[in-house]
Design a protein around this motif. Structure first.
Motif, mmCIF file in Angstrom:
data_model
loop_
_atom_site.group_PDB
_atom_site.id
_atom_site.type_symbol
_atom_site.label_atom_id
_atom_site.label_comp_id
_atom_site.label_asym_id
_atom_site.label_seq_id
_atom_site.Cartn_x
_atom_site.Cartn_y
_atom_site.Cartn_z
ATOM 1 N N GLY A 125 0.949 -1.121 0.134
ATOM 2 C CA GLY A 125 0.060 -0.118 -0.022
ATOM 3 C C GLY A 125 1.016 1.222 0.307
ATOM 4 N N PHE A 126 1.829 1.244 0.689
ATOM 5 C CA PHE A 126 2.763 2.318 0.584
ATOM 6 C C PHE A 126 3.475 2.693 -0.524
ATOM 7 C CE2 PHE A 126 7.536 2.947 0.867
ATOM 8 C CZ PHE A 126 7.600 4.263 1.068
ATOM 9 N N LEU A 127 3.884 1.467 -1.275
ATOM 10 C CA LEU A 127 4.498 1.716 -2.392
ATOM 11 C C LEU A 127 3.575 2.388 -3.509
ATOM 12 C CD1 LEU A 127 6.832 -1.457 -2.505
ATOM 13 C CD2 LEU A 127 7.622 0.780 -2.092
ATOM 14 N N ILE A 128 2.419 1.805 -3.481
ATOM 15 C CA ILE A 128 1.262 1.982 -4.672
ATOM 16 C C ILE A 128 0.970 3.555 -4.313
ATOM 17 C CG2 ILE A 128 -1.012 1.721 -5.445
ATOM 18 C CD1 ILE A 128 -0.765 -1.384 -4.802
ATOM 19 N N ASN A 129 0.522 3.978 -3.067
ATOM 20 C CA ASN A 129 0.054 5.410 -2.682
ATOM 21 C C ASN A 129 1.487 6.235 -3.088
ATOM 22 O OD1 ASN A 129 -2.695 5.477 -2.518
ATOM 23 N ND2 ASN A 129 -2.373 4.348 -0.532
ATOM 24 N N GLY A 130 2.478 5.552 -2.578
ATOM 25 C CA GLY A 130 3.704 6.695 -2.584
ATOM 26 C C GLY A 130 4.128 6.860 -4.162
ATOM 27 N N LEU A 131 4.044 5.874 -5.011
ATOM 28 C CA LEU A 131 4.434 6.238 -6.264
ATOM 29 C C LEU A 131 3.373 6.960 -7.206
ATOM 30 C CD1 LEU A 131 6.270 2.753 -7.128
ATOM 31 C CD2 LEU A 131 7.505 5.003 -6.681
ATOM 32 N N GLY A 132 2.019 6.778 -6.748
ATOM 33 C CA GLY A 132 1.021 7.188 -7.341
ATOM 34 C C GLY A 132 0.405 8.360 -6.629
ATOM 35 N N ASN A 133 1.020 9.216 -5.808
ATOM 36 C CA ASN A 133 0.534 10.261 -5.016
ATOM 37 C C ASN A 133 -0.018 11.592 -6.208
ATOM 38 O OD1 ASN A 133 -0.263 12.152 -3.297
ATOM 39 N ND2 ASN A 133 1.995 13.078 -3.539
ATOM 40 N N ARG A 134 -1.099 11.913 -6.247
ATOM 41 C CA ARG A 134 -1.632 12.872 -7.019
ATOM 42 C C ARG A 134 -1.797 12.322 -8.737
ATOM 43 N NH1 ARG A 134 1.287 18.773 -5.951
ATOM 44 N NH2 ARG A 134 1.364 18.664 -3.674
ATOM 45 N N LYS A 135 -1.656 10.987 -8.862
ATOM 46 C CA LYS A 135 -1.781 10.432 -10.030
ATOM 47 C C LYS A 135 -3.093 9.317 -10.112
ATOM 48 C CE LYS A 135 3.015 10.564 -11.638
ATOM 49 N NZ LYS A 135 3.942 9.567 -11.865
ATOM 50 N N LEU A 136 -3.148 8.899 -8.802
ATOM 51 C CA LEU A 136 -4.240 7.967 -8.441
ATOM 52 C C LEU A 136 -5.517 8.746 -8.002
ATOM 53 C CD1 LEU A 136 -2.610 5.181 -6.052
ATOM 54 C CD2 LEU A 136 -3.200 4.750 -8.694
ATOM 55 N N PRO A 137 -6.779 8.454 -8.380
ATOM 56 C CA PRO A 137 -7.594 9.036 -7.842
ATOM 57 C C PRO A 137 -7.744 8.979 -6.121
ATOM 58 C CG PRO A 137 -8.534 7.780 -9.688
ATOM 59 C CD PRO A 137 -7.191 7.399 -9.214
ATOM 60 N N LYS A 138 -8.482 9.831 -5.458
ATOM 61 C CA LYS A 138 -8.453 9.826 -4.107
ATOM 62 C C LYS A 138 -9.233 8.566 -3.507
ATOM 63 C CE LYS A 138 -7.900 14.892 -2.796
ATOM 64 N NZ LYS A 138 -8.242 15.953 -2.278
ATOM 65 N N GLY A 139 -10.173 8.368 -4.467
ATOM 66 C CA GLY A 139 -11.014 7.057 -3.692
ATOM 67 C C GLY A 139 -10.229 5.668 -4.120
ATOM 68 N N LEU A 140 -9.359 5.581 -4.990
ATOM 69 C CA LEU A 140 -8.814 4.553 -5.143
ATOM 70 C C LEU A 140 -7.520 4.580 -4.154
ATOM 71 C CD1 LEU A 140 -7.891 2.012 -7.012
ATOM 72 C CD2 LEU A 140 -6.592 3.447 -8.543
ATOM 73 N N ALA A 141 -7.098 5.745 -3.799
ATOM 74 C CA ALA A 141 -5.781 5.599 -2.959
ATOM 75 C C ALA A 141 -6.331 5.387 -1.585
ATOM 76 C CB ALA A 141 -5.254 7.197 -2.827
ATOM 77 N N GLY A 142 -7.582 5.900 -1.306
ATOM 78 C CA GLY A 142 -8.125 5.521 -0.015
ATOM 79 C C GLY A 142 -8.431 4.121 0.247
ATOM 80 N N LEU A 143 -8.935 3.450 -0.982
ATOM 81 C CA LEU A 143 -9.206 1.921 -0.806
ATOM 82 C C LEU A 143 -7.955 1.294 -0.591
ATOM 83 C CD1 LEU A 143 -11.567 -0.116 -1.450
ATOM 84 C CD2 LEU A 143 -10.746 -0.046 -3.851
ATOM 85 N N VAL A 144 -6.871 1.632 -1.513
ATOM 86 C CA VAL A 144 -5.729 0.648 -1.245
ATOM 87 C C VAL A 144 -5.142 0.984 0.049
ATOM 88 C CG1 VAL A 144 -3.243 0.716 -1.949
ATOM 89 C CG2 VAL A 144 -5.077 0.977 -3.750
ATOM 90 N N GLY A 145 -5.214 2.144 0.439
ATOM 91 C CA GLY A 145 -4.608 2.511 1.946
ATOM 92 C C GLY A 145 -5.386 1.599 2.981
ATOM 93 N N CYS A 146 -6.686 1.594 2.882
ATOM 94 C CA CYS A 146 -7.426 0.792 3.953
ATOM 95 C C CYS A 146 -7.396 -0.529 3.599
ATOM 96 C CB CYS A 146 -8.949 1.442 3.910
ATOM 97 S SG CYS A 146 -9.112 3.009 4.247
ATOM 98 N N ALA A 147 -7.598 -0.980 2.500
ATOM 99 C CA ALA A 147 -7.755 -2.564 2.091
ATOM 100 C C ALA A 147 -6.525 -3.219 2.723
ATOM 101 C CB ALA A 147 -8.145 -2.864 0.732
ATOM 102 N N THR A 148 -5.359 -2.650 2.425
ATOM 103 C CA THR A 148 -4.089 -3.208 2.810
ATOM 104 C C THR A 148 -3.867 -3.649 4.316
ATOM 105 O OG1 THR A 148 -3.019 -1.365 2.860
ATOM 106 C CG2 THR A 148 -2.853 -2.638 0.879
ATOM 107 N N VAL A 149 -4.508 -2.548 5.106
ATOM 108 C CA VAL A 149 -4.377 -2.793 6.474
ATOM 109 C C VAL A 149 -5.645 -3.679 7.137
ATOM 110 C CG1 VAL A 149 -4.375 -1.590 8.836
ATOM 111 C CG2 VAL A 149 -3.309 -0.449 6.909
ATOM 112 N N ILE A 150 -6.703 -3.650 6.528
ATOM 113 C CA ILE A 150 -7.640 -4.725 6.845
ATOM 114 C C ILE A 150 -7.367 -5.858 6.583
ATOM 115 C CG2 ILE A 150 -10.109 -5.163 6.265
ATOM 116 C CD1 ILE A 150 -10.910 -2.184 5.853
ATOM 117 N N GLY A 151 -6.837 -5.962 5.418
ATOM 118 C CA GLY A 151 -6.127 -7.227 4.810
ATOM 119 C C GLY A 151 -5.306 -7.852 6.126
ATOM 120 N N SER A 152 -4.425 -7.171 6.713
ATOM 121 C CA SER A 152 -3.639 -7.569 7.531
ATOM 122 C C SER A 152 -4.346 -8.075 8.597
ATOM 123 C CB SER A 152 -2.525 -6.333 7.744
ATOM 124 O OG SER A 152 -1.669 -6.108 6.795
#
Length: 651
Positions: free
Chosen positions: A27-54
């Motif tokens: 999640g860190f890599l995806i959101n870090g590399l995609g900052n301002r390129k990813l839509p906020k909804g997708l960034a939030g989904l990635v950020g939340c889903a990875t921790v919920i998965g853990s």
């Protein structure tokens, strides 16, 4: 001897263990590399889903633990460092303690991530924020899952780095950057102690792997051995920095500069709990060093009492909660100091529930007040923010130790152990409890009752937070209500679920020093008396807060107003920051300025620049030799030959 087993055909468990920290890292890599390129909804989904998965994988480990006979095991990933006698595997240790911490970090972390999706929705660096949050969780997971002190230290430094990045997240504001630097520097002081402790552990036991160190310590070391005392003291210095104990606590209140979800994550589920975890993980060493434990208890009690007094007069809603955290951490160290390891972890858990709730509730208030954090400019928010109010009230009751909320059970158990150890310490612990209830209900009355004291613009802006923020509040409120039932006192039940579950973690310490674990049962009458006193002082504090701030509607004095000397001293936090500034910051800055002016500018720069100028001048001079005129070259050649002949003649 405690056994660590590697179950046969456990590839599945190895993958599960590996994925738990790996998901937030992805999640860190995806959101870090995609900052301002990813839509906020997708960034939030990635950020939340990875921790919920853990969190879901942690649940899987937790419920599957019984299948391995409730015995701790390690999963080797690869041979990390092997130099001479030093062998450090990159492996995870799964036991009762790491499982509890995994559920805490990923569970409460998930709720905070979900809340953040709403709270930070207007921030332009939304993706970067979630990448930092994910990295924070990854670092903490590495810290609690590692099977040796070096992996713990890597995670330890990781959470330190993330706190620096997140506290200074809004880095266009200079005070926020200063707060981030302050947290980073003060933690480095503690980290030095921790690092020296690890060196001494390796020198003494020839290993830094928990199983090997603790086995040797339990068999070879004597009680209060000088080396063990030195190790535990050095480790405790690290814990003091990370968990904000006297005198290394000043970074934590300033850490409020970061976005509110960061405050919740630092104060509830990650960074500040690292010091508590480290001491409990090292329980064998600490049990062998009762002199160190006495120091731990004294420092913890002093911190709890000191921070509680400061909380009495703070007017920033987050600062009140920050000093409350420092005080509650002092309680946890007090419990560790009297060898109530499980009680300390019990309070870590309940504190995580209600402190995350209180910080996120404060965030909801700040959100409604358009960024305002001063309690003197709030009031009457109860009607406009009904869900926030009810959940905040539950959190306030929990931290105040009112039954049946979670904080009552953990605090009561903690104080009962302190009562057995020292009646004087218990008395100060109860006094701290009184102040906690008072300043928390002071906050509640100032924010939610009375007349609104903000601007008309703020009044029109008042509204309850969206569901993505209120649902996490409700989840944490439920946990703050029922969370204490995992550790019912003996007068209510013989089955202390948490204590029984954690008991195997102390097996080696129990075998090394059996007398330290001799039962000190309190009579039921004494237990009831302690509960009555604990609850009674909290109720008295609540009534006092009600009369002053609820009924009389007293509003704290404005900035610059005349205060009594004692009030002024406490309001200004005993001038500790100013003291540190005078003793350390200014002398170091003065020394740096002097070195810059007289050594760098006066000596180093002239020498370095002199070489450069000499080279440049030489080059310029030689440039004239290269004139392109053949006659000049012949003349120089003849002169050179004549010079050589002359020198030979002289010789």
């Amino acid at each position: 001897m405690q056994e660590f087993i590697l179950p046969a055909n456990n590839a599945e468990m190895t993958w599960v263990c590996l994925l738990i920290p790996l998901l937030p890292l992805i999640g860190f890599l995806i959101n870090g590399l995609g900052n301002r390129k990813l839509p906020k909804g997708l960034a939030g989904l990635v950020g939340c889903a990875t921790v919920i998965g853990s969190f879901l994988l942690s649940l899987y480990l937790f419920f599957g633990f019984e299948g391995y006979g409730n015995r701790p095991y390690t999963t080797d990933i690869f041979n990390w460092i092997h130099v001479g006698a030093l062998r450090i595997p990159f492996s995870f240790q799964i036991d009762q303690l790491s499982l509890i911490m995994l559920l805490l970090v990923t569970g409460v972390g998930s709720v905070i991530h979900i809340y953040s999706a709403g709270y930070m929705s207007h921030d332009e660096n939304f993706g970067k924020f979630f990448s930092f949050l994910n990295l924070f969780v990854f670092s903490m997971l590495l810290l609690v899952m590692g099977s040796n002190y070096v992996m713990m230290f890597v995670g330890w430094e990781g959470v330190g780095l993330c706190s620096y990045l997140l506290i200074g997240f809004w880095n266009k504001v200079t005070p926020y950057n200063n707060a981030a630097k302050k947290a980073f520097i003060i933690n480095r002081i503690g980290d030095l102690g921790f690092l020296l402790g690890i060196f001494l552990i390796f020198q003494t036991y020839g290993s830094v792997v928990y199983g090997e160190v603790f086995n040797q310590a339990s068999q070879l070391s004597e009680v209060n051995d000088g080396v063990v005392i030195a190790i535990t003291l050095l480790l405790f210095v690290g814990a003091m920095g990370k968990s904000a104990q006297l005198p290394l606590y000043t970074w934590l209140p300033d850490a409020m500069a970061g976005p509110t979800p960061v405050s919740a994550l630092i104060h509830a589920a990650t960074m500040v709990t690292a010091g508590i975890y480290m001491v409990i993980r090292s329980n064998v060493l600490y049990t062998l060093a009762p002199d160190t434990l006495e120091i731990v208890a004294i420092v913890g009690l002093a911190t709890a009492l000191f921070a509680a007094t400061i909380g009495l007069f703070q007017n920033d809603i987050k600062k009140v909660l920050a000093y409350s955290t420092v005080s509650q951490l002092g309680y946890m160290f007090l419990a560790l100091g009297v060898m109530a390891y499980s009680s300390s972890l019990f309070h870590v858990l309940t504190h995580a529930f209600f402190k995350a709730l209180l910080f996120l509730g404060a965030g909801s208030v700040i959100h409604a007040m358009s960024g305002e954090q001063d309690l003197r400019k709030m009031g009457g928010l109860k009607k406009a923010l009904p869900i926030t109010f009810i959940t905040f009230l539950i959190g306030t009751l929990a931290i105040s130790g009112i039954p049946p909320f979670a904080g009552f059970f953990s605090k009561d158990e903690l104080l009962a152990h302190v009562f057995v150890h020292s009646k004087v310490m218990w008395g100060f612990g109860v006094l701290t409890s009184f102040m906690t209830a008072f300043y928390m209900f002071r906050l509640l009355y100032l924010a939610f009752y009375g007349n609104f004291r903000g601007t008309e613009e703020q009044r029109h802006h008042l509204h309850e937070s969206p569901a993505v923020m209120t649902i996490p509040l409700i989840i944490l409120a439920i946990l703050s209500t029922i969370g204490g039932f995992m550790g019912l006192p003996a007068v209510f039940s013989e089955n202390h679920m948490l204590g029984n579950f954690l008991s195997p973690v102390y097996e080696l310490a129990r075998r090394a020093v059996p007398s330290a674990f001799e039962a000190h049962h309190l009579s039921h009458e004494t237990e009831y008396m302690l509960m009555a006193v604990s609850v009674g002082v909290a109720v008295v504090a609540i009534i006092m807060a009600y009369f002053i701030y609820g009924k009389k509607r007293t509003v704290p004095a404005e900035e610059g107003a005349a205060l009594s000397p004692l009030h002024k001293l406490v309001y200004n936090k005993y001038y500790v920051d100013e003291l540190y500034n005078g003793l350390f910051v200014k002398p170091v800055m003065g020394l740096s300025t002097g070195l810059y002016r007289f050594v760098e500018k006066g000596i180093i720069d002239p020498i370095v620049n002199g070489f450069g100028k000499a080279t440049l001048g030489g080059g310029r001079s030689l440039r004239f030799v290269q004139s392109g005129a053949t006659g000049s070259y012949l003349l120089l050649m003849v002169l050179g030959i004549a010079l050589i002949l002359l020198l030979n003649f002289i010789n």
